[in-house]
Design a protein around this motif. Structure first.
Motif: not given
Ligand code: COA
Length: 699
Positions: A149-150, A248-250, A260-266, A268-269
């Motif tokens: 959830f972020g 770590i990747e997220a 918003s970019e970070g949340l999308r990456a999270e 995905e991971q």
């Protein structure tokens, strides 16, 4: 179904306040179930349109703010798409705490874990109580997932990259004071006046806060911190836990970029993890632990057993002092008895060292340290033990000596007290045969070091009365340990299963395999340390003694490797005299190459053979112990090995591992090992029978 979220509208000092109160009906904790998230979303949508002066998110459950997402829901996620949808949906709703046009406050008096903390992280401010039950953390990696959830994005922005990685990658929980110190909480306030303090804080903070509070470190520094974090994870987990690496990747893909970019990456991971074998097994381990934390032998509806305030421990050696110190840490008064003043003194000093260590690490406060020491009193005779509700004998592992203690206790034991022995492998019924006290006698096998090891084997002999069994299980829970009930047969459960593994490691060494390769095979499987290193820690003398007891009881398959005798003659005791399979120099250890002198050349055994010889020895003995009725079910074998032997949680337990690998495959492999390396590998009859039926240990 009534909602788990309710809204209370109030006016504080002429300002309109909306309190969003979480209070799951008929449940002990608040969870972010799909329903609760939906209800929260509807409330926030309304407040979006008509914002009050302030919103306060709080809980009506004592001791719990929000315990995170519902782990049952996580366990049922059927694929990547569902995982992604669930995470995105929850995140979008909680995000509204950040975007609503009035300041938002999380009032945390109790556990704020996982999604619970993530919800609080979207609020503008966090006020926490100083109550011991107030714990903040992101324990997701312990369940084989990452915050969804972020949390991997909001936490580093709030408290900085390094401290955030520490919390995310370990799942560690911190208390209110620590949360304030690292900037996770804006204020830690006394629990007794929590509500008033929250009101004051809200009224004095009329504006939204500015997120983020921590700017991202510059590129090179951030890469360095992330690389170090990754190395730390790999060193600790040997790459067997995918979740921390994905976390770590997220974090890496979000740091220094728009949220918003970070949340999308999270997302995905996150979506890669639910349903993986590691995640399934870690969730299973969680539920297994929950089940055994609540184990009870009391008939349904029976009244609770009153727990004693006074206890006694006989024998002030390592185990006795460890047990006494632990009892004192649980608030019990303890008499620590030994035969000489010097022995008792030594035991008290050991307890003092442990308490001082915890004080130095700020795990306890000075007042608590003082109280703990004040709860342990010395005794040189049985007289001061009179008021004890339970007496735990923890003298040396010597049957004659233990019998002598119980002879004396027969005359001197406090009337009605439960009598327990702490033994790691001796049959307990032999300690008291012919004695009238047998019905109130039970084994409590604590593991070393007592303060750290969570398991206690409750050993019941045929003569142990039902009341004594029930009391023992309740007592173990009372002192914050996890009980398993085992029958009185040599080695009980854990040591009986562990010994063939340790013995096999020594047999491998006797065949010329290198010390490092043997230990690496154990660690690569996920054991916390290699088997030879473990023998060094336990003591070669102790391991040999246990192996003899088991050999006498179970015959040829437990025959100790002859190398044990050679090592005894060479006075190799292990870590305690700095000379075992390894030589010890301060914190460093080196495999002792002189051991190879009289041994064959390294046969260069394939890693898979090494691992199977070690691990399947345990699987086979675990099955046998279950077949012999030492424990009542396969879950007990799994919990015993997870908590008592450090069996890797991501494998879900010893017999769960057999299930995952396939019982038939295990039997075939054991037969092949028996042909090649000896009859000790012959599969247990119940394993063969299960394989023929195409069955499993667990449904
Ligand atoms: N999902 C599902 N069930 C949960 C849960 C969760 N996140 N958190 C707690 N529960 C359940 C427990 O399994 C237990 O169920 P039971 O009564 O059927 O046995 C019940 O809630 C009470 O929990 P318990 O652990 O007995 O209460 P406690 O007061 O000792 O501890 C917590 C409360 C919140 C500290 C503890 O339950 C906990 O650590 N929960 C796990 C939190 C977690 O990992 N959250 C992250 C999820 S991603």
């Amino acid at each position: 179904m009534p909602s788990a979220v309710r809204v209370v509208e109030e006016t504080w000092d002429h300002r309109s306040i909306v309190r969003i109160v979480l209070d799951a009906p008929d449940k002990p904790v608040n969870l972010l179930t799909p329903d609760a998230v939906r209800d929260l979303g509807e409330i926030l949508d309304r407040l979006f349109r008509e914002p009050p002066s302030a919103i306060v998110l709080e809980s009506a459950k004592p001791g719990v703010f929000i315990a995170g997402a519902d782990i049952h829901v996580l366990a049922d996620i059927s694929g990547r798409a569902e995982a992604e949808q669930l995470a995105r949906h929850g995140r979008d709703i909680l995000w509204k705490f950040q975007t609503v046009r009035c300041p938002t406050f999380a009032a945390i008096a109790g556990a704020a874990l996982g999604g619970g903390l993530e919800a609080a992280l979207y609020c503008d401010y966090r006020i926490v109580s100083d109550h011991p039950k107030t714990r903040l953390g992101l324990p997701e990696v312990q369940l084989g997932i990452i915050p969804g959830f972020g949390g991997t994005q909001t936490l580093p922005r709030l408290i900085g990259l390094r401290p955030a990685l520490d919390l995310i990658l370990t799942g560690r929980q911190i208390d209110g004071r620590r949360a304030e110190k690292i900037g996770l909480a804006d204020r830690c306030v006394p629990h007794d006046t929590f509500e008033d303090q929250v009101r004051l804080f809200v009224l004095t903070h009329p504006k939204k806060s500015r997120m983020p509070r921590h700017s991202a470190p510059f590129f090179l520094m951030r890469e360095l911190v992330l690389a170090l974090a990754k190395r730390g994870v790999l060193n600790k987990t040997h790459g067997q836990y995918p979740a921390p690496l994905r976390a770590i990747e997220a974090v890496r893909r979000g740091v220094g970029r728009p949220l918003s970019e970070g949340l999308r990456a999270e997302t995905e991971q996150f979506a890669e993890l639910p349903g993986t074998p590691e995640c399934r097994n870690l969730i299973r381990t969680y539920f297994l632990m929950e089940k055994f934390k609540k184990l009870s032998l009391l008939p349904p509806g029976a009244p609770q057993i009153r727990m004693p305030e006074n206890c006694a421990v006989i024998g002030a050696g390592t185990m006795g002092a460890g047990i006494a110190g632990h009892l004192a840490s649980c608030g019990l008064k303890v008499r620590l008895k030994d035969v000489e003043a010097g022995f008792v003194q030594k035991g008290l000093r050991a307890i003092d060292r442990s308490v001082s260590g915890q004080l130095a690490k700020r795990r306890i406060r000075a007042e608590e340290a003082r109280d703990r020491m004040a709860r342990v009193a010395p005794a040189l005779s049985y007289e001061p033990l009179r008021g004890a509700g339970i007496v735990i004998e923890a003298v040396l592992e010597d049957l004659a000596l233990k019998r002598k203690v119980f002879d004396e206790l027969e005359a001197a034991a406090p009337a009605g007290a439960i009598l327990a022995t702490n033994t790691s492998s001796l049959p307990i019924s032999k300690m008291t045969d012919g004695r009238a006290l047998r019905s109130r006698f039970v084994g409590l096998h604590f593991f070393n070091p007592v303060e750290k090891m969570p398991l206690v084997e409750v050993v019941v002999a045929d003569e142990t009365s039902d009341e004594t069994r029930q009391f023992a299980v309740e007592f173990v829970k009372h002192i914050k340990k996890t009980p398993i009930v085992v029958r009185d047969r040599p080695g009980f459960l854990v040591n009986r299963i562990l010994m063939p593994y340790l013995n096999e490691a020594v047999i491998l060494l006797s065949e010329g395999c290198r010390i490092e390769s043997i230990d690496a095979a154990g660690r690569a499987f996920g054991m916390p340390m290699g088997p030879l290193h473990l023998i060094d820690v336990v003591g070669l003398d102790v391991a040999e003694k246990v192996s003899q007891v088991l050999h006498a009881a179970y015959g040829e398959r437990m025959s100790p490797c002859p190398l044990f005798e050679r090592f005894r003659n060479e006075k190799r005791l292990g870590q305690k005299n700095a000379k075992g399979f390894y030589l010890y120099d301060g914190d460093k250890k080196y495999a002792d190459r002189s051991i190879y002198a009289a041994l064959p050349r390294d046969p260069g055994m394939a890693a898979v053979d090494l691992t199977d010889r070690l691990i399947l020895s345990m699987v086979n003995e675990g099955a046998r112990a279950l077949g012999d009725g030492i424990v009542s079910d396969a879950d007990t074998v799994d919990v015993g090995m997870l908590l008592g032997a450090g069996f890797p949680p991501f494998r879900g337990g010893l017999l769960r591992y057999a299930d995952d690998r396939g019982v038939r495959t295990v039997v075939d492999r054991l037969n092949a090992l028996a042909d090649k390396f000896g009859g000790r590998f012959a599969p247990a009859p119940n394993l063969v029978e299960l394989s023929l039926r195409g069955g499993r240990f667990h449904r």
